[in-house]
Motif scaffolding. Structure first.
Motif, short mmCIF file in Angstrom:
data_model
loop_
_atom_site.label_atom_id
_atom_site.label_comp_id
_atom_site.label_asym_id
_atom_site.label_seq_id
_atom_site.Cartn_x
_atom_site.Cartn_y
_atom_site.Cartn_z
N ILE A 138 -72.66 58.02 110.30
CA ILE A 138 -71.50 57.66 109.49
C ILE A 138 -71.36 58.72 108.39
CG2 ILE A 138 -70.52 55.91 107.97
CD1 ILE A 138 -70.80 55.07 110.93
N TRP A 139 -70.13 59.25 108.25
CA TRP A 139 -69.88 60.35 107.33
C TRP A 139 -68.61 60.11 106.54
CZ3 TRP A 139 -74.05 63.00 107.10
CH2 TRP A 139 -74.08 64.23 106.44
N GLN A 171 -64.89 60.75 104.92
CA GLN A 171 -63.70 61.35 105.50
C GLN A 171 -63.29 62.66 104.85
OE1 GLN A 171 -62.19 60.26 108.24
NE2 GLN A 171 -63.70 58.63 108.39
N GLN A 194 -80.07 54.66 100.92
CA GLN A 194 -78.90 54.96 101.75
C GLN A 194 -79.21 56.08 102.73
OE1 GLN A 194 -76.23 55.54 98.41
NE2 GLN A 194 -74.98 53.81 99.10
N LEU A 223 -78.85 55.98 106.75
CA LEU A 223 -78.12 57.02 107.47
C LEU A 223 -78.96 57.59 108.60
CD1 LEU A 223 -75.71 59.10 107.67
CD2 LEU A 223 -77.09 60.54 106.17
N ILE A 262 -77.46 53.59 110.69
CA ILE A 262 -76.84 52.39 110.10
C ILE A 262 -75.71 52.84 109.18
CG2 ILE A 262 -77.24 50.41 108.57
CD1 ILE A 262 -80.19 50.52 109.52
N ASP A 263 -74.63 52.07 109.12
CA ASP A 263 -73.52 52.37 108.22
C ASP A 263 -73.99 52.13 106.78
OD1 ASP A 263 -71.19 52.70 106.80
OD2 ASP A 263 -70.00 51.35 108.04
N TRP A 264 -74.33 53.20 106.08
CA TRP A 264 -74.88 53.13 104.72
C TRP A 264 -73.84 52.71 103.70
CZ3 TRP A 264 -72.27 56.45 101.59
CH2 TRP A 264 -71.58 57.49 102.21
N ARG A 265 -72.54 52.76 104.05
CA ARG A 265 -71.49 52.40 103.09
C ARG A 265 -71.39 50.90 102.90
NH1 ARG A 265 -66.81 55.05 106.29
NH2 ARG A 265 -67.94 53.80 107.78
N ARG A 266 -71.57 50.15 103.98
CA ARG A 266 -71.46 48.69 103.94
C ARG A 266 -72.54 48.05 104.79
NH1 ARG A 266 -67.04 49.14 106.75
NH2 ARG A 266 -65.99 50.91 105.90
N PRO A 267 -73.80 48.08 104.35
CA PRO A 267 -74.84 47.45 105.18
C PRO A 267 -74.62 45.94 105.26
CG PRO A 267 -75.73 48.19 103.08
CD PRO A 267 -74.32 48.67 103.14
N GLN A 268 -74.86 45.39 106.41
CA GLN A 268 -74.66 43.96 106.64
C GLN A 268 -75.99 43.22 106.54
OE1 GLN A 268 -71.64 42.50 107.31
NE2 GLN A 268 -70.71 44.50 106.97
#
Length: 114
Positions: A77-78, A80, A92, A96, A100-106
């Motif tokens: 995930i990078w 934009q 984070q 990464l 895993i999506d480090w912007r919005r971890p679930q």
């Protein structure tokens, strides 16, 4: 992963980077595009065009370390943005590197009131 010192600064280099670059080429990108000193102990993370490869450049006090990772499935995930950098925490960066999506971890479970 090699343990990073507490409080270390981690920077994602926005946009895509030529993954053929090595130590000197990536250090030059840090100096020219980000105006940072590559030998200052910070961590700089670069992503390839396809998104399945990253390189991590880090000065550990004795020499430059260059870590590479390729995901067999999925992509990293990078941001934009095409230029500049994004600051990450060490946690984070760990997400990464795991894909895993480090912007919005679930969370796996929602906390309930007692």
């Amino acid at each position: 992963m090699i343990g990073l010192p507490p409080g270390i600064q981690v920077w994602l280099v926005a946009g895509v980077t030529d993954m053929r670059r090595g130590f000197d080429g990536l250090a030059a990108v840090v100096q020219t595009k980000l105006a940072h000193h590559p030998y200052g102990g910070q961590v700089f993370v670069f992503r390839g065009r396809r998104g399945d490869r990253i390189k991590v450049l880090w000065w550990d006090g004795q020499g430059l370390c260059l870590l590479c990772k390729r995901l067999e499935h999925g992509y990293f995930i990078w941001p934009q943005a095409d230029s500049g950098s994004v600051h990450l925490s060490a946690a984070q960066l760990s997400m990464l590197l795991e894909g895993i999506d480090w912007r919005r971890p679930q969370r796996t479970a929602t906390p309930r009131a007692a």
